[in-house]
Design an enzyme around this catalytic site. Structure first.
Site, PDB file in Angstrom:
ATOM      1  N   TYR A   1      -3.925   4.480   6.218  1.00 16.68           N
ATOM      2  CA  TYR A   1      -3.181   5.087   5.605  1.00 16.68           C
ATOM      3  C   TYR A   1      -4.438   5.705   4.799  1.00 16.68           C
ATOM      4  O   TYR A   1      -5.275   4.811   3.585  1.00 16.68           O
ATOM      5  CB  TYR A   1      -2.473   3.834   4.827  1.00 16.68           C
ATOM      6  CG  TYR A   1      -2.225   4.002   3.924  1.00 16.68           C
ATOM      7  CD1 TYR A   1      -0.460   4.745   3.876  1.00 16.68           C
ATOM      8  CD2 TYR A   1      -2.362   4.006   2.455  1.00 16.68           C
ATOM      9  CE1 TYR A   1       0.176   5.765   3.132  1.00 16.68           C
ATOM     10  CE2 TYR A   1      -1.391   3.879   1.591  1.00 16.68           C
ATOM     11  CZ  TYR A   1      -0.815   5.026   1.441  1.00 16.68           C
ATOM     12  OH  TYR A   1       0.327   4.878  -0.007  1.00 16.68           O
TER      13      TYR A   1
ATOM     14  N   HIS B   1       1.358   9.135   1.439  1.00 13.87           N
ATOM     15  CA  HIS B   1       2.775   9.206   1.134  1.00 13.87           C
ATOM     16  C   HIS B   1       2.324  11.016  -0.380  1.00 13.87           C
ATOM     17  O   HIS B   1       0.941   9.834  -1.065  1.00 13.87           O
ATOM     18  CB  HIS B   1       3.405   8.372  -0.787  1.00 13.87           C
ATOM     19  CG  HIS B   1       3.086   6.758   0.419  1.00 13.87           C
ATOM     20  ND1 HIS B   1       3.044   5.820   0.776  1.00 13.87           N
ATOM     21  CD2 HIS B   1       5.049   7.077   1.067  1.00 13.87           C
ATOM     22  CE1 HIS B   1       3.628   5.135   1.504  1.00 13.87           C
ATOM     23  NE2 HIS B   1       5.083   5.152   1.797  1.00 13.87           N
TER      24      HIS B   1
END
Length: 166
Positions: free
Chosen positions: A78, A122
């Protein structure tokens, strides 16, 4: 513009304030002190690192290994932050930082990263430059819209960007 040659260096307790300054200048959100405390303790220069040009930190990437929800035993990389100081953008530094994390995966995909299946992040819905960067240069695909992901910036929504690694 010509790409710059950069060196990479680990983020640690002695230099984590440099990361804070880079992030403050690059992002519309402020990360809390626990984020920087975690970065100082991470001790994995393959996932969290600075890009240095002429001895100065001009960019950084912060990423971590985390479980993939609803996918027992599988993990992902991530990307929490990727930032390059404005004066050094469009000189290949961000690309080199992302490529270094992907290269790390390739070198360890049959070893300590054998349970990693994807890389994700994101991106604020209004950040078309980031979506183009990750999509065009690295083959990330835009996934689901997450409404109200951000609490103190407008628009508050983001997209999930993913790249399957296996």
């Amino acid at each position: 513009m010509k790409d710059l040659d950069v060196d990479f260096g680990m983020i640690n307790a002695d230099n984590v304030e440099q990361l804070k300054k880079i992030n403050l200048s690059c992002f519309p959100v402020t990360y809390n002190s626990s984020f920087y405390g975690d970065m100082a303790k991470m001790q994995d220069e393959n996932l969290c690192k600075f890009a240095y040009f002429n001895g100065f930190a001009v960019g950084a990437i912060s990423s971590r290994i985390e479980p993939i929800p609803d996918c027992s035993g599988r993990q992902r990389i991530y990307i929490m932050t990727l930032g390059v100081l404005a004066a050094y953008r469009n000189r290949g530094i961000g690309s080199k930082l992302v490529a270094s994390v992907l290269d790390y995966f390739e070198s360890e995909k049959d070893g300590k990263l054998s349970s990693v299946d994807e890389i994700m992040l994101h991106v604020q819905t209004s950040n078309s430059d980031a979506m183009k960067f990750y999509g065009d240069k690295f083959g990330f695909e835009r996934g689901e819209l997450v409404e109200n992901y951000y609490t103190r910036i407008d628009p508050p929504h983001c997209y999930v960007l993913r790249k399957k690694l296996r």
